[in-house]
Scaffold this active site. Structure first.
Site, PDB file in Angstrom:
ATOM      1  N   CYS A   1       6.392  10.541  34.393  1.00 22.52           N
ATOM      2  CA  CYS A   1       5.043  10.945  34.782  1.00 22.52           C
ATOM      3  C   CYS A   1       4.910  10.851  36.306  1.00 22.52           C
ATOM      4  CB  CYS A   1       4.018  10.029  34.111  1.00 22.52           C
ATOM      5  SG  CYS A   1       2.307  10.504  34.447  1.00 22.52           S
TER       6      CYS A   1
ATOM      7  N   GLU B   1      -0.122  16.215  28.774  1.00 23.20           N
ATOM      8  CA  GLU B   1      -1.250  16.492  29.692  1.00 23.20           C
ATOM      9  C   GLU B   1      -2.596  16.183  29.054  1.00 23.20           C
ATOM     10  OE1 GLU B   1       1.855  17.277  31.929  1.00 23.20           O
ATOM     11  OE2 GLU B   1      -0.176  16.675  32.468  1.00 23.20           O
TER      12      GLU B   1
ATOM     13  N   HIS C   1      -3.520  12.645  29.221  1.00 17.48           N
ATOM     14  CA  HIS C   1      -4.116  12.216  30.501  1.00 17.48           C
ATOM     15  C   HIS C   1      -5.635  12.387  30.498  1.00 17.48           C
ATOM     16  CE1 HIS C   1      -0.776  11.009  33.015  1.00 17.48           C
ATOM     17  NE2 HIS C   1      -0.130  12.155  32.863  1.00 17.48           N
TER      18      HIS C   1
HETATM   19  O1  LIG Z   1       1.134  14.620  33.689  1.00 17.27           O
HETATM   20  C1  LIG Z   1       2.136  15.393  34.286  1.00 17.27           C
HETATM   21  N1  LIG Z   1       3.251  14.639  34.641  1.00 17.27           N
HETATM   22  O2  LIG Z   1       3.074  13.372  34.932  1.00 17.27           O
HETATM   23  C2  LIG Z   1       4.475  15.323  34.992  1.00 17.27           C
HETATM   24  C3  LIG Z   1       5.519  15.188  33.906  1.00 17.27           C
HETATM   25  C4  LIG Z   1       5.133  15.918  32.664  1.00 17.27           C
HETATM   26  C5  LIG Z   1       6.015  15.683  31.484  1.00 17.27           C
HETATM   27  C6  LIG Z   1       7.233  15.017  31.556  1.00 17.27           C
HETATM   28  C7  LIG Z   1       7.997  14.843  30.400  1.00 17.27           C
HETATM   29  C8  LIG Z   1       7.543  15.328  29.194  1.00 17.27           C
HETATM   30  C9  LIG Z   1       6.323  15.984  29.135  1.00 17.27           C
HETATM   31  C10 LIG Z   1       5.573  16.153  30.275  1.00 17.27           C
HETATM   32 NI    NI Z   2       1.886  12.598  33.435  1.00 19.17          NI
END
Ligand SMILES: OCN(O)CCCc1ccccc1
Ligand code: NI
Length: 187
Positions: A114, A158, A161
């Site tokens: 993340c 997402e 979040h």
């Molecule tokens: O919230 C967005 N984020 O922190 C970026 C990484 C997004 C993400 C990474 C791994 C699996 C699903 C989604």
């Molecule tokens: Ni994230």
């Protein structure tokens, strides 16, 4: 332009809030915000831009990560097929809502990360394999999409979040790589 300096990190209270719905019709401010979030994702996936702007690569971004407690997300999942460079999923979603989901669960073999978490947190993040999500697009049109596998995982990350949930909340503390029967591991 959004850079890593605009992204709040774990410990910031906004990441644990339930974000508020975006009002319709969309304001110019909310439309521009969505565009800027999408530009960030594209920049973060462009080797030159990412280096120049010191961006961590991201396939999704949620407004709360910018300390904006509104229900909007951007996802830009690049193609994994050189023959067909079209991204698998590239859209801004206002007020996304999971309408239904499969019984089947999945997780990424490599776990998740993340942009708001500056550390590795190993473990399987078990999510629904397939989801049907409704949302409003940047034109204010209501959309409905059926997503599976990686795209489904990204959108669930997402939307989490927007509800104050971090990916590691899903990891089994006793055994981070424990798997219930039938969960599909996606490599
Ligand atoms: O919230 C967005 N984020 O922190 C970026 C990484 C997004 C993400 C990474 C791994 C699996 C699903 C989604
Ligand atoms: Ni994230």
């Amino acid at each position: 332009m959004i850079t890593m300096d605009d992204i709040i990190r774990e410990g910031h209270p906004t990441l644990r809030e339930v974000a508020k719905e975006v009002s319709l019709p969309l304001s110019e401010e909310d439309i521009v915000l969505g565009e800027e979030m999408m530009t960030f994702l594209k920049n973060s996936q462009d080797p030159e831009k990412a280096e120049e702007l010191a961006l961590r690569g991201g396939v999704g971004l949620a407004a709360p990560q910018l300390n904006i407690s509104k229900r909007l997300i951007a996802v830009h999942v690049p193609s994994n097929d050189l023959e067909n460079p079209e991204p698998l999923l590239s859209t801004v979603m206002y007020n996304p809502k999971i309408l239904s989901h499969s019984v089947q669960d999945v997780c990424l073999g490599e776990g998740e990360g993340c942009l708001s978490v500056d550390r590795e947190v190993p473990g399987y993040v078990v999510r629904h394999s397939k989801i049907t999500v409704s949302y409003y697009d940047a034109a204010g049109e209501k959309q409905k999409k059926r997503l599976k596998d990686y795209e489904s995982i990204v959108v669930q990350h997402e939307i989490d979040h927007l509800n104050g949930i971090m990916f590691y909340d899903h990891i089994n503390e006793q055994n981070p790589f424990a798997l219930k029967d039938g969960v599909l591991v996606i490599e």
